[in-house]
Design a protein around this motif. Structure first.
Motif, PDB file in Angstrom:
ATOM      1  N   ILE A 143       6.931  15.286   2.754  1.00  0.00           N
ATOM      2  CA  ILE A 143       7.326  14.406   3.843  1.00  0.00           C
ATOM      3  C   ILE A 143       6.054  13.977   4.564  1.00  0.00           C
ATOM      4  O   ILE A 143       5.326  14.819   5.115  1.00  0.00           O
ATOM      5  CB  ILE A 143       8.288  15.116   4.820  1.00  0.00           C
ATOM      6  CG1 ILE A 143       9.552  15.581   4.075  1.00  0.00           C
ATOM      7  CG2 ILE A 143       8.674  14.182   5.949  1.00  0.00           C
ATOM      8  CD1 ILE A 143       9.472  16.965   3.483  1.00  0.00           C
ATOM      9  N   ILE A 144       5.775  12.689   4.552  1.00  0.00           N
ATOM     10  CA  ILE A 144       4.497  12.184   5.054  1.00  0.00           C
ATOM     11  C   ILE A 144       4.721  10.866   5.773  1.00  0.00           C
ATOM     12  O   ILE A 144       5.589  10.075   5.393  1.00  0.00           O
ATOM     13  CB  ILE A 144       3.493  12.017   3.885  1.00  0.00           C
ATOM     14  CG1 ILE A 144       2.092  11.682   4.389  1.00  0.00           C
ATOM     15  CG2 ILE A 144       3.977  11.000   2.870  1.00  0.00           C
ATOM     16  CD1 ILE A 144       1.037  11.759   3.293  1.00  0.00           C
ATOM     17  N   SER A 145       3.940  10.609   6.817  1.00  0.00           N
ATOM     18  CA  SER A 145       4.123   9.387   7.601  1.00  0.00           C
ATOM     19  C   SER A 145       3.383   8.213   6.972  1.00  0.00           C
ATOM     20  O   SER A 145       2.403   8.382   6.233  1.00  0.00           O
ATOM     21  CB  SER A 145       3.624   9.592   9.034  1.00  0.00           C
ATOM     22  OG  SER A 145       2.216   9.639   9.074  1.00  0.00           O
ATOM     23  N   ILE A 204       8.086  11.951  -2.808  1.00  0.00           N
ATOM     24  CA  ILE A 204       7.539  11.511  -1.531  1.00  0.00           C
ATOM     25  C   ILE A 204       8.637  10.925  -0.645  1.00  0.00           C
ATOM     26  O   ILE A 204       9.419  10.081  -1.082  1.00  0.00           O
ATOM     27  CB  ILE A 204       6.433  10.461  -1.721  1.00  0.00           C
ATOM     28  CG1 ILE A 204       5.270  11.039  -2.540  1.00  0.00           C
ATOM     29  CG2 ILE A 204       5.933   9.945  -0.375  1.00  0.00           C
ATOM     30  CD1 ILE A 204       4.501  12.126  -1.834  1.00  0.00           C
ATOM     31  N   PHE A 205       8.672  11.374   0.616  1.00  0.00           N
ATOM     32  CA  PHE A 205       9.578  10.820   1.616  1.00  0.00           C
ATOM     33  C   PHE A 205       8.739  10.277   2.766  1.00  0.00           C
ATOM     34  O   PHE A 205       8.015  11.037   3.422  1.00  0.00           O
ATOM     35  CB  PHE A 205      10.552  11.889   2.122  1.00  0.00           C
ATOM     36  CG  PHE A 205      11.515  12.371   1.081  1.00  0.00           C
ATOM     37  CD1 PHE A 205      12.753  11.758   0.925  1.00  0.00           C
ATOM     38  CD2 PHE A 205      11.190  13.428   0.248  1.00  0.00           C
ATOM     39  CE1 PHE A 205      13.650  12.194  -0.044  1.00  0.00           C
ATOM     40  CE2 PHE A 205      12.071  13.878  -0.725  1.00  0.00           C
ATOM     41  CZ  PHE A 205      13.306  13.252  -0.867  1.00  0.00           C
ATOM     42  N   LEU A 206       8.811   8.958   2.995  1.00  0.00           N
ATOM     43  CA  LEU A 206       8.014   8.324   4.039  1.00  0.00           C
ATOM     44  C   LEU A 206       8.750   8.356   5.377  1.00  0.00           C
ATOM     45  O   LEU A 206       9.951   8.101   5.440  1.00  0.00           O
ATOM     46  CB  LEU A 206       7.700   6.877   3.666  1.00  0.00           C
ATOM     47  CG  LEU A 206       6.782   6.664   2.457  1.00  0.00           C
ATOM     48  CD1 LEU A 206       6.560   5.176   2.225  1.00  0.00           C
ATOM     49  CD2 LEU A 206       5.452   7.377   2.647  1.00  0.00           C
ATOM     50  N   ALA A 251       0.835  -1.203   0.000  1.00  0.00           N
ATOM     51  CA  ALA A 251       0.000   0.000   0.000  1.00  0.00           C
ATOM     52  C   ALA A 251       0.867   1.249   0.000  1.00  0.00           C
ATOM     53  O   ALA A 251       0.575   2.221  -0.707  1.00  0.00           O
ATOM     54  CB  ALA A 251      -0.928  -0.004   1.212  1.00  0.00           C
ATOM     55  N   PHE A 252       1.949   1.247   0.784  1.00  0.00           N
ATOM     56  CA  PHE A 252       2.862   2.396   0.814  1.00  0.00           C
ATOM     57  C   PHE A 252       3.426   2.658  -0.575  1.00  0.00           C
ATOM     58  O   PHE A 252       3.445   3.795  -1.048  1.00  0.00           O
ATOM     59  CB  PHE A 252       4.017   2.149   1.788  1.00  0.00           C
ATOM     60  CG  PHE A 252       3.604   1.992   3.230  1.00  0.00           C
ATOM     61  CD1 PHE A 252       2.489   2.649   3.713  1.00  0.00           C
ATOM     62  CD2 PHE A 252       4.334   1.194   4.096  1.00  0.00           C
ATOM     63  CE1 PHE A 252       2.095   2.520   5.038  1.00  0.00           C
ATOM     64  CE2 PHE A 252       3.951   1.062   5.415  1.00  0.00           C
ATOM     65  CZ  PHE A 252       2.840   1.717   5.894  1.00  0.00           C
ATOM     66  N   ASP A 253       3.908   1.601  -1.218  1.00  0.00           N
ATOM     67  CA  ASP A 253       4.527   1.741  -2.540  1.00  0.00           C
ATOM     68  C   ASP A 253       3.521   2.269  -3.559  1.00  0.00           C
ATOM     69  O   ASP A 253       3.838   3.142  -4.370  1.00  0.00           O
ATOM     70  CB  ASP A 253       5.085   0.396  -3.006  1.00  0.00           C
ATOM     71  CG  ASP A 253       6.283  -0.056  -2.182  1.00  0.00           C
ATOM     72  OD1 ASP A 253       6.901   0.804  -1.526  1.00  0.00           O
ATOM     73  OD2 ASP A 253       6.593  -1.263  -2.192  1.00  0.00           O
ATOM     74  N   GLU A 254       2.299   1.739  -3.506  1.00  0.00           N
ATOM     75  CA  GLU A 254       1.278   2.151  -4.463  1.00  0.00           C
ATOM     76  C   GLU A 254       0.864   3.605  -4.257  1.00  0.00           C
ATOM     77  O   GLU A 254       0.750   4.376  -5.209  1.00  0.00           O
ATOM     78  CB  GLU A 254       0.057   1.228  -4.346  1.00  0.00           C
ATOM     79  CG  GLU A 254       0.315  -0.188  -4.833  1.00  0.00           C
ATOM     80  CD  GLU A 254      -0.881  -1.095  -4.609  1.00  0.00           C
ATOM     81  OE1 GLU A 254      -1.824  -0.665  -3.900  1.00  0.00           O
ATOM     82  OE2 GLU A 254      -0.875  -2.228  -5.122  1.00  0.00           O
ATOM     83  N   MET A 255       0.647   3.989  -2.994  1.00  0.00           N
ATOM     84  CA  MET A 255       0.248   5.362  -2.700  1.00  0.00           C
ATOM     85  C   MET A 255       1.383   6.337  -3.017  1.00  0.00           C
ATOM     86  O   MET A 255       1.146   7.434  -3.540  1.00  0.00           O
ATOM     87  CB  MET A 255      -0.139   5.482  -1.227  1.00  0.00           C
ATOM     88  CG  MET A 255      -1.457   4.822  -0.874  1.00  0.00           C
ATOM     89  SD  MET A 255      -2.873   5.683  -1.621  1.00  0.00           S
ATOM     90  CE  MET A 255      -2.875   7.206  -0.691  1.00  0.00           C
ATOM     91  N   LYS A 256       2.601   5.943  -2.719  1.00  0.00           N
ATOM     92  CA  LYS A 256       3.756   6.789  -2.994  1.00  0.00           C
ATOM     93  C   LYS A 256       3.866   7.064  -4.489  1.00  0.00           C
ATOM     94  O   LYS A 256       4.012   8.213  -4.918  1.00  0.00           O
ATOM     95  CB  LYS A 256       5.027   6.111  -2.484  1.00  0.00           C
ATOM     96  CG  LYS A 256       6.318   6.881  -2.708  1.00  0.00           C
ATOM     97  CD  LYS A 256       7.489   6.134  -2.078  1.00  0.00           C
ATOM     98  CE  LYS A 256       8.801   6.905  -2.224  1.00  0.00           C
ATOM     99  NZ  LYS A 256       9.243   6.984  -3.620  1.00  0.00           N
ATOM    100  N   GLN A 257       3.780   6.021  -5.290  1.00  0.00           N
ATOM    101  CA  GLN A 257       3.874   6.178  -6.741  1.00  0.00           C
ATOM    102  C   GLN A 257       2.723   7.020  -7.281  1.00  0.00           C
ATOM    103  O   GLN A 257       2.918   7.893  -8.134  1.00  0.00           O
ATOM    104  CB  GLN A 257       3.886   4.806  -7.412  1.00  0.00           C
ATOM    105  CG  GLN A 257       4.007   4.877  -8.930  1.00  0.00           C
ATOM    106  CD  GLN A 257       4.062   3.494  -9.568  1.00  0.00           C
ATOM    107  OE1 GLN A 257       4.044   2.476  -8.884  1.00  0.00           O
ATOM    108  NE2 GLN A 257       4.110   3.464 -10.882  1.00  0.00           N
TER     109      GLN A 257
END
Length: 206
Positions: free
Chosen positions: A89-91, A55-57, A39-45
């Protein structure tokens, strides 16, 4: 099934209680972690392509945009040595909430859309720029400077970073309260949406 009896026959100490044996629990946790990473990878892209951002997680962000958040965010900038433009920059927690909460997702979208700088290119006295997204969906916008090598102890230092949740504020980055109309006009223009490429021509005066 008598677990203790089986362990006894296998000459293994029968010191395991039934409550400590959770069949499949470890696998479920691992599976959830894999789902979250996907989910992180998909939302980041998705966000990077939709808004032309980088995007920086992070594992943590402050609850809202306030003085505490400003101190935390500026401290993070110093530690991370971030460069480039249109950084978000987002958590990870915020990304997961965006996935399931449509109204919150729209709020974060708006905070990202409000990034005033149109290009990722930086240069001259501008080191990086972007926004810190906080847990309530609001953003703290920053403009980080690189004034070059300063002669410490002989000349006043300029601020390294301008930070604000209000894009209509002109950051005062000049030393000892002096005003530089030309430079502040450029910075103000960048806060209101101009491309940062114009700032690369500013003079590095220390």
């Amino acid at each position: 099934m008598n677990i203790n009896a089986i362990l006894s026959k296998a000459d293994i100490p029968a010191n395991l209680s039934g409550s400590s044996i959770k069949c499949g629990n470890e696998f479920d946790i691992m599976l959830q972690q894999l789902k979250d990473e996907t989910a992180f990878d998909e939302m980041k892209q998705f966000l990077e392509e939709k808004f032309n951002v980088e995007i920086f997680l992070t594992d943590y962000s402050c609850e809202k945009t306030d003085t505490k958040a400003q101190n935390h965010d500026l401290s993070m900038l110093e530690r991370c040595n971030m460069t480039g433009g249109r950084n978000v920059i987002i958590s990870k927690k915020t990304l997961l909430r965006m996935k399931d909460d449509s109204s919150f997702r729209r709020k974060v979208y708006q905070s990202i859309e409000d990034i005033p700088w149109s290009g990722k290119a930086t240069g001259g006295c501008v080191k990086s720029n972007g926004v810190f997204i906080h847990e309530d969906g609001t953003g703290g916008y920053y403009l980080e400077f690189d004034w070059g090598d300063a002669d410490e102890g002989t000349k006043p230092q300029k601020e390294k970073t301008a930070y604000s949740d209000n894009l209509n504020k002109i950051p005062d980055v000049m030393p000892d309260g002096q005003k530089d109309t030309g430079f502040q006009t450029e910075v103000f223009s960048s806060f209101m949406g101009a491309d940062l490429s114009g700032i690369r021509h500013c003079t590095k005066r220390i």
